[in-house]
Scaffold this motif. Sequence first.
Motif, PDB file in Angstrom:
ATOM      1  N   TYR A  24       0.831  -1.210   0.000  1.00  0.00           N
ATOM      2  CA  TYR A  24       0.000   0.000   0.000  1.00  0.00           C
ATOM      3  C   TYR A  24       0.862   1.255   0.000  1.00  0.00           C
ATOM      4  CZ  TYR A  24      -3.190   3.632   1.640  1.00  0.00           C
ATOM      5  OH  TYR A  24      -3.907   4.800   1.771  1.00  0.00           O
ATOM      6  N   ARG A  25       1.900   1.283   0.809  1.00  0.00           N
ATOM      7  CA  ARG A  25       2.779   2.448   0.838  1.00  0.00           C
ATOM      8  C   ARG A  25       3.510   2.629  -0.485  1.00  0.00           C
ATOM      9  NH1 ARG A  25       2.280   1.267   6.290  1.00  0.00           N
ATOM     10  NH2 ARG A  25       2.772   2.960   7.772  1.00  0.00           N
ATOM     11  N   LEU A  26       3.852   1.534  -1.128  1.00  0.00           N
ATOM     12  CA  LEU A  26       4.549   1.627  -2.402  1.00  0.00           C
ATOM     13  C   LEU A  26       3.627   2.066  -3.534  1.00  0.00           C
ATOM     14  CD1 LEU A  26       6.790  -1.573  -2.226  1.00  0.00           C
ATOM     15  CD2 LEU A  26       7.581   0.805  -2.200  1.00  0.00           C
ATOM     16  N   LEU A  27       2.360   1.658  -3.482  1.00  0.00           N
ATOM     17  CA  LEU A  27       1.447   1.879  -4.594  1.00  0.00           C
ATOM     18  C   LEU A  27       0.408   2.966  -4.340  1.00  0.00           C
ATOM     19  CD1 LEU A  27       0.886  -1.899  -5.405  1.00  0.00           C
ATOM     20  CD2 LEU A  27       2.251  -0.284  -6.758  1.00  0.00           C
ATOM     21  N   GLY A  28       0.114   3.246  -3.068  1.00  0.00           N
ATOM     22  CA  GLY A  28      -0.910   4.238  -2.764  1.00  0.00           C
ATOM     23  C   GLY A  28      -2.315   3.782  -3.057  1.00  0.00           C
ATOM     24  N   SER A  29      -2.489   2.500  -3.306  1.00  0.00           N
ATOM     25  CA  SER A  29      -3.793   1.950  -3.654  1.00  0.00           C
ATOM     26  C   SER A  29      -4.016   0.663  -2.893  1.00  0.00           C
ATOM     27  CB  SER A  29      -3.866   1.676  -5.167  1.00  0.00           C
ATOM     28  OG  SER A  29      -4.934   0.806  -5.476  1.00  0.00           O
ATOM     29  N   ALA A  30      -5.100   0.606  -2.121  1.00  0.00           N
ATOM     30  CA  ALA A  30      -5.420  -0.614  -1.386  1.00  0.00           C
ATOM     31  C   ALA A  30      -5.790  -1.745  -2.341  1.00  0.00           C
ATOM     32  CB  ALA A  30      -6.569  -0.344  -0.414  1.00  0.00           C
ATOM     33  N   THR A  31      -6.504  -1.403  -3.412  1.00  0.00           N
ATOM     34  CA  THR A  31      -6.901  -2.417  -4.394  1.00  0.00           C
ATOM     35  C   THR A  31      -5.679  -3.050  -5.038  1.00  0.00           C
ATOM     36  OG1 THR A  31      -8.937  -1.191  -4.834  1.00  0.00           O
ATOM     37  CG2 THR A  31      -8.259  -2.825  -6.474  1.00  0.00           C
ATOM     38  N   ASP A  32      -4.740  -2.199  -5.487  1.00  0.00           N
ATOM     39  CA  ASP A  32      -3.518  -2.733  -6.108  1.00  0.00           C
ATOM     40  C   ASP A  32      -2.676  -3.494  -5.085  1.00  0.00           C
ATOM     41  OD1 ASP A  32      -4.248  -1.671  -8.510  1.00  0.00           O
ATOM     42  OD2 ASP A  32      -2.906   0.067  -8.403  1.00  0.00           O
ATOM     43  N   ALA A  33      -2.670  -3.033  -3.841  1.00  0.00           N
ATOM     44  CA  ALA A  33      -1.912  -3.724  -2.796  1.00  0.00           C
ATOM     45  C   ALA A  33      -2.468  -5.127  -2.568  1.00  0.00           C
ATOM     46  CB  ALA A  33      -1.948  -2.919  -1.494  1.00  0.00           C
ATOM     47  N   GLU A  34      -3.782  -5.252  -2.507  1.00  0.00           N
ATOM     48  CA  GLU A  34      -4.395  -6.574  -2.322  1.00  0.00           C
ATOM     49  C   GLU A  34      -4.047  -7.496  -3.484  1.00  0.00           C
ATOM     50  OE1 GLU A  34      -8.501  -5.449  -1.932  1.00  0.00           O
ATOM     51  OE2 GLU A  34      -8.457  -5.707   0.249  1.00  0.00           O
ATOM     52  N   ASP A  35      -4.112  -6.969  -4.711  1.00  0.00           N
ATOM     53  CA  ASP A  35      -3.779  -7.778  -5.888  1.00  0.00           C
ATOM     54  C   ASP A  35      -2.314  -8.204  -5.864  1.00  0.00           C
ATOM     55  OD1 ASP A  35      -6.358  -7.493  -6.777  1.00  0.00           O
ATOM     56  OD2 ASP A  35      -5.894  -5.927  -8.251  1.00  0.00           O
ATOM     57  N   THR A  36      -1.448  -7.293  -5.429  1.00  0.00           N
ATOM     58  CA  THR A  36      -0.016  -7.601  -5.375  1.00  0.00           C
ATOM     59  C   THR A  36       0.270  -8.696  -4.349  1.00  0.00           C
ATOM     60  OG1 THR A  36       0.573  -5.363  -6.071  1.00  0.00           O
ATOM     61  CG2 THR A  36       2.256  -6.605  -4.877  1.00  0.00           C
ATOM     62  N   VAL A  37      -0.361  -8.605  -3.185  1.00  0.00           N
ATOM     63  CA  VAL A  37      -0.163  -9.627  -2.153  1.00  0.00           C
ATOM     64  C   VAL A  37      -0.691 -10.979  -2.633  1.00  0.00           C
ATOM     65  CG1 VAL A  37      -0.810 -10.320   0.187  1.00  0.00           C
ATOM     66  CG2 VAL A  37      -0.114  -7.968  -0.265  1.00  0.00           C
TER      67      VAL A  37
END
Length: 311
Positions: free
Chosen positions: A21-34
């Motif tokens: 989330y800190r790297l991307l600024g997006s919770a949606t993208d963070a969830e997809d990345t994880v």
Amino acid sequence: MKATGVECFEASRSRLASLAYRLLGSATDAEDTVQDAFLRWQAADQTRIEIPEAWLTKVVTNLSLDRLRSAKTRRERVVGDWMPEPLLDGDPMLGPAETVEQRESVTLAVLTLLERLTPIERAVFVLREAFSYSHAEIADLLDITVSASQQHAHRARRHVTARRDVGAVDAAAARRIVGAFLDAASSGRTERLVELLTDDATAIIDGAGWGTGLKRFSDPEQIAAVLRAGLKPTPAKRRMAGGSPAVHTAVVNGSPAMIVTVDDRVLAAMILEIRDGRVATVHGMAAPERIARIAREWSRREHAEPLIESW
């Protein structure tokens, strides 16, 4: 996959999501990345991974960097139609908040400033400031030299001029600040609202109800006029909202926030970032995709009495 492997990953999930989330600024993208990292973990020969936490951190960091470098992400962010995705206080994706640096790293102001950095500078800054990794550890995670890590960190700090007065805002403080802001906005006197803004205040409002793209305002008088108009209740606005909205207060990304709901359904959020006791930045968000996680988290929680029961 062995259950112990799943348990090992799940034990790190919140930390990995906070990093992404800190790297991307997006919770949606963070969830997809994880989730992508989980698939890689599942496919890996785990018996050969000596330190799972370090392996997973490296995978999530590199997957996040790949997203930041993608043509789609660059195009979306260059055209100016991007704001960080907000998170309610208590969301595990916010991660550690014990130090000033950790609290700063998740404010909307800093997440926005991080857009000035190259992907590698952003990764070094986040790993160093928010997660306290040494330069030797960062060098290993990013496959760079220690000297390069130090140089990237120096450049990142120079670009990210973060404030150093970030305290812990609790629910009571948020209610007091938002209440004063609403009182000034509804007073009929623009100067009362201007007095609550810093001289260099900015407001960024998304396209929901305001046309397409983001609207930016940088003059306190103009900001006050726009906010007074936006916060003035009218029959047309009530019809558009599907009823008479309630106005709640909350803490969002460490800042006081106004949450507007109808039947406990979140319609909009306004986040007030404070500097030296006055509002420095106003983020107004109503686009469904931008407030989706706040809406989901809001529906799961109990709430205090609204500041305004029927707006």
